[in-house]
Design a protein around this motif. Structure first.
Motif, PDB file in Angstrom:
ATOM      1  N   ARG A  53     -18.564 101.604 -41.716  1.00  0.00           N
ATOM      2  CA  ARG A  53     -19.324 100.518 -42.308  1.00  0.00           C
ATOM      3  C   ARG A  53     -18.419  99.424 -42.710  1.00  0.00           C
ATOM      4  NH1 ARG A  53     -24.703 102.821 -45.069  1.00  0.00           N
ATOM      5  NH2 ARG A  53     -25.455 104.027 -43.390  1.00  0.00           N
ATOM      6  N   THR A  54     -18.637  98.192 -42.438  1.00  0.00           N
ATOM      7  CA  THR A  54     -18.085  97.086 -42.572  1.00  0.00           C
ATOM      8  C   THR A  54     -18.879  95.925 -43.190  1.00  0.00           C
ATOM      9  OG1 THR A  54     -16.445  97.449 -40.862  1.00  0.00           O
ATOM     10  CG2 THR A  54     -16.426  95.356 -41.568  1.00  0.00           C
ATOM     11  N   GLY A  55     -18.596  95.223 -44.076  1.00  0.00           N
ATOM     12  CA  GLY A  55     -19.546  94.029 -44.628  1.00  0.00           C
ATOM     13  C   GLY A  55     -18.801  92.889 -43.925  1.00  0.00           C
ATOM     14  N   LEU A  56     -19.747  92.025 -43.218  1.00  0.00           N
ATOM     15  CA  LEU A  56     -19.577  90.765 -42.773  1.00  0.00           C
ATOM     16  C   LEU A  56     -19.866  89.371 -43.836  1.00  0.00           C
ATOM     17  CD1 LEU A  56     -20.595  91.255 -39.156  1.00  0.00           C
ATOM     18  CD2 LEU A  56     -18.241  91.724 -40.144  1.00  0.00           C
ATOM     19  N   VAL A  57     -19.146  88.621 -44.144  1.00  0.00           N
ATOM     20  CA  VAL A  57     -19.469  87.512 -44.974  1.00  0.00           C
ATOM     21  C   VAL A  57     -20.125  86.490 -44.184  1.00  0.00           C
ATOM     22  CG1 VAL A  57     -18.618  85.751 -46.429  1.00  0.00           C
ATOM     23  CG2 VAL A  57     -17.641  88.088 -46.895  1.00  0.00           C
ATOM     24  N   ILE A  61     -24.027  94.309 -43.644  1.00  0.00           N
ATOM     25  CA  ILE A  61     -23.367  95.649 -43.630  1.00  0.00           C
ATOM     26  C   ILE A  61     -23.617  96.107 -42.354  1.00  0.00           C
ATOM     27  CG2 ILE A  61     -23.359  98.056 -44.723  1.00  0.00           C
ATOM     28  CD1 ILE A  61     -22.207  95.848 -46.683  1.00  0.00           C
ATOM     29  N   ILE A  62     -22.566  96.308 -41.444  1.00  0.00           N
ATOM     30  CA  ILE A  62     -22.871  96.883 -40.137  1.00  0.00           C
ATOM     31  C   ILE A  62     -22.215  98.245 -40.115  1.00  0.00           C
ATOM     32  CG2 ILE A  62     -23.114  94.713 -38.971  1.00  0.00           C
ATOM     33  CD1 ILE A  62     -20.296  95.034 -37.947  1.00  0.00           C
ATOM     34  N   GLU A  63     -22.670  99.218 -38.952  1.00  0.00           N
ATOM     35  CA  GLU A  63     -21.851 100.372 -38.936  1.00  0.00           C
ATOM     36  C   GLU A  63     -21.744 100.395 -37.552  1.00  0.00           C
ATOM     37  OE1 GLU A  63     -23.237 104.125 -41.131  1.00  0.00           O
ATOM     38  OE2 GLU A  63     -23.900 104.276 -39.284  1.00  0.00           O
ATOM     39  N   LEU A  64     -20.167 100.592 -37.234  1.00  0.00           N
ATOM     40  CA  LEU A  64     -19.823 100.743 -35.794  1.00  0.00           C
ATOM     41  C   LEU A  64     -19.605 102.335 -35.547  1.00  0.00           C
ATOM     42  CD1 LEU A  64     -17.522  97.538 -35.624  1.00  0.00           C
ATOM     43  CD2 LEU A  64     -19.779  97.879 -34.510  1.00  0.00           C
ATOM     44  N   ASP A  65     -19.728 102.851 -34.480  1.00  0.00           N
ATOM     45  CA  ASP A  65     -19.219 104.066 -34.081  1.00  0.00           C
ATOM     46  C   ASP A  65     -17.817 103.983 -33.406  1.00  0.00           C
ATOM     47  OD1 ASP A  65     -18.897 106.906 -33.178  1.00  0.00           O
ATOM     48  OD2 ASP A  65     -20.600 106.587 -31.767  1.00  0.00           O
ATOM     49  N   ARG A  78     -26.998  97.930 -41.095  1.00  0.00           N
ATOM     50  CA  ARG A  78     -27.670  98.904 -42.033  1.00  0.00           C
ATOM     51  C   ARG A  78     -28.337  98.148 -43.242  1.00  0.00           C
ATOM     52  NH1 ARG A  78     -28.241 100.901 -38.627  1.00  0.00           N
ATOM     53  NH2 ARG A  78     -26.524 102.233 -37.361  1.00  0.00           N
ATOM     54  N   GLU A  79     -27.814  97.032 -43.501  1.00  0.00           N
ATOM     55  CA  GLU A  79     -28.458  96.316 -44.831  1.00  0.00           C
ATOM     56  C   GLU A  79     -27.759  94.934 -44.994  1.00  0.00           C
ATOM     57  OE1 GLU A  79     -27.730  97.908 -48.874  1.00  0.00           O
ATOM     58  OE2 GLU A  79     -26.843  99.510 -47.616  1.00  0.00           O
ATOM     59  N   ILE A  80     -28.676  94.254 -45.667  1.00  0.00           N
ATOM     60  CA  ILE A  80     -27.972  92.717 -45.786  1.00  0.00           C
ATOM     61  C   ILE A  80     -28.101  92.828 -47.450  1.00  0.00           C
ATOM     62  CG2 ILE A  80     -28.346  90.160 -45.883  1.00  0.00           C
ATOM     63  CD1 ILE A  80     -30.201  91.058 -43.475  1.00  0.00           C
ATOM     64  N   ILE A  81     -26.975  92.363 -48.289  1.00  0.00           N
ATOM     65  CA  ILE A  81     -26.623  92.346 -49.558  1.00  0.00           C
ATOM     66  C   ILE A  81     -26.406  91.192 -50.166  1.00  0.00           C
ATOM     67  CG2 ILE A  81     -26.441  94.848 -49.786  1.00  0.00           C
ATOM     68  CD1 ILE A  81     -23.378  94.389 -50.386  1.00  0.00           C
ATOM     69  N   GLU A  82     -26.418  90.675 -51.180  1.00  0.00           N
ATOM     70  CA  GLU A  82     -26.212  89.503 -51.727  1.00  0.00           C
ATOM     71  C   GLU A  82     -24.346  89.578 -52.107  1.00  0.00           C
ATOM     72  OE1 GLU A  82     -26.559  87.196 -56.323  1.00  0.00           O
ATOM     73  OE2 GLU A  82     -28.267  88.665 -55.810  1.00  0.00           O
TER      74      GLU A  82
END
Length: 165
Positions: A96-100, A85-89, A32-36
């Protein structure tokens, strides 16, 4: 136009990133997006691979450390560390889950024919986390099976932590 049409059949776009010295990728459709890497709030009694939760535009999103999930020491954030930030069905809900990750590299067009099965050993992570190995001129990129790397129980636990946070 011919180049776009030539690359499209059989190719799937993947986001490539690094965790320690290895190159990984996951299908761009999940991203969904990439954040700092920013303020992550710790949540008590979570497994060691969960950094905590973040506030993403009013939504609580759990943050998971891929290195720690793969059995490596927990990540120490630096200036290149990102949260993907990924989004899984999950059937009836979207999680939504953030992956470091240590660094984000690029978006790759990976041809299905260039993906080889996971080796039985030597990738540095459990083979059930690997969807395949994509070969290119720089070597191999490990294509993650995110749904297995984040088991459904883990995802549900993350969702409960996010709701409680």
């Amino acid at each position: 136009m011919d180049n776009l049409q030539a690359a499209a059949p059989g190719a799937v776009q993947h986001l490539s990133f690094r965790v320690r010295q290895a190159r990984y990728a996951l299908p761009i459709e999940l991203v969904r997006e990439i954040i700092e890497y920013g303020q992550v709030t710790a949540v008590p009694m979570m497994p060691g691979f969960i950094h905590g939760v973040i506030n993403l535009r009013g939504n609580v999103v759990p943050v998971l450390d891929l290195a720690a999930r793969f059995g490596m020491p927990r990540s120490v954030p630096n200036k290149r560390t990102c949260i993907v930030i990924i989004e899984l069905d999950l059937g009836d809900t979207q999680q939504r889950t953030g992956l470091v990750v240590d660094a984000v590299d690029a978006v790759l067009d990976i041809e299905a024919a260039s993906i080889e099965p996971a080796p039985p050993f030597g990738a540095g992570i459990r083979t059930e986390f690997i969807a395949g190995m994509a070969r290119d001129e720089a070597g191999f990129t490990i294509v993650l099976d995110v749904r297995r790397a984040l088991s459904l129980d883990d995802i549900r636990q993350l969702g409960l932590a996010a709701q409680a946070g």
